[in-house]
Design an enzyme around this catalytic site. Sequence first.
Site, PDB file in Angstrom:
ATOM      1  N   ASP A  32     131.678  24.389  45.111  1.00 41.57           N
ATOM      2  CA  ASP A  32     130.467  24.226  45.373  1.00 41.57           C
ATOM      3  C   ASP A  32     130.150  23.115  44.444  1.00 41.57           C
ATOM      4  OD1 ASP A  32     128.098  25.145  44.895  1.00 41.57           O
ATOM      5  OD2 ASP A  32     128.847  26.714  43.707  1.00 41.57           O
ATOM      6  N   HIS A  49     126.344  16.914  51.129  1.00 42.17           N
ATOM      7  CA  HIS A  49     127.261  17.442  51.760  1.00 42.17           C
ATOM      8  C   HIS A  49     129.193  16.353  52.665  1.00 42.17           C
ATOM      9  CE1 HIS A  49     125.613  21.336  51.578  1.00 42.17           C
ATOM     10  NE2 HIS A  49     125.314  20.749  52.415  1.00 42.17           N
ATOM     11  N   LEU A 143     151.758  20.690  54.079  1.00 46.21           N
ATOM     12  CA  LEU A 143     150.895  20.969  54.076  1.00 46.21           C
ATOM     13  C   LEU A 143     149.759  21.359  54.723  1.00 46.21           C
ATOM     14  CD1 LEU A 143     148.930  21.868  51.342  1.00 46.21           C
ATOM     15  CD2 LEU A 143     147.256  19.855  52.814  1.00 46.21           C
TER      16      LEU A 143
END
Length: 253
Positions: A32, A49, A143
């Site tokens: 956020d 963004h 990962l």
Amino acid sequence: MFKKFRKNDDKQMQHDALDLQHIPEHIAIIMDGNGRWAKQRKMPRIKGHYQGMETIKAITRAASDLDVKYLTLYAFSTENWSRPQEEINYIMGLPVNFLNTFLPELIEKNVKVETIGFMDELPTKTIQAIEEAKLKTADNTGLTLIFAINYGGRAEVMNGIHQVIKQYKNASDSEIDQLSEKEFSRYLMTSEFPDPDLLIRTSGEQRISNFLIWQLSYSEFIFNEKMWPEFSEEDLTACIKTYQSRQRRFGGL
Ligand code: V0D
């Protein structure tokens, strides 16, 4: 004197050393503050963004180096479609940009790309780029980097219920009664992944906003004040230290 520790906790002012033996297996993050970061700098939201995408690269590197097994990132919610069309168009181009610039490093680092969410509602080019990345990293064993895109927790649970109803339409009452939490979780989009150990939300908001509502039942929550574009590797390790100190206190009971 309890208060002092809690305050330090929230700010991740943890002076303990990072315990590399007890790294959370699965970290989920609500990224956020991208729009707020841009606004503060009098820049268009899309700049936030873009910078948020760059932060993903840094945090993915850090998580991979720490041997985190799963990193789930809330990239686009089912509610985000209400944003201005040009902002949505820009966001839908980010996976292409990200993978053009970062897929070779993901492959080199043995990272596996996965997604959760209703992918079929995304633009074709976005879907194609992500599917190619999934294919090229399918056999990687390091990962697992999971992007939640067009994801909503309630929609995921409802979808699971719809699938169960179809599967159980000819089932007996006793078969229905035997449907357990564990069995139901196989109908969720996260069926292949363990539940998150740690949820981090950046930018100070203290809500889960329809993210992984089923899976976060037992997770530690850490709310960090930094906006996502300024969240760093050091902030991640501070969150993990806080997580570890909570685990130690819990274990000491
Ligand atoms: C915008 C901040 C990378 C939050 C991060 C389509 C919102 C930047 C991806 C990405 C977004 C997704 C899949 C993939 C590779 C990269 C991304 C979206 C938004 C939603 F395989 N950043 N990013 N996807 N933002």
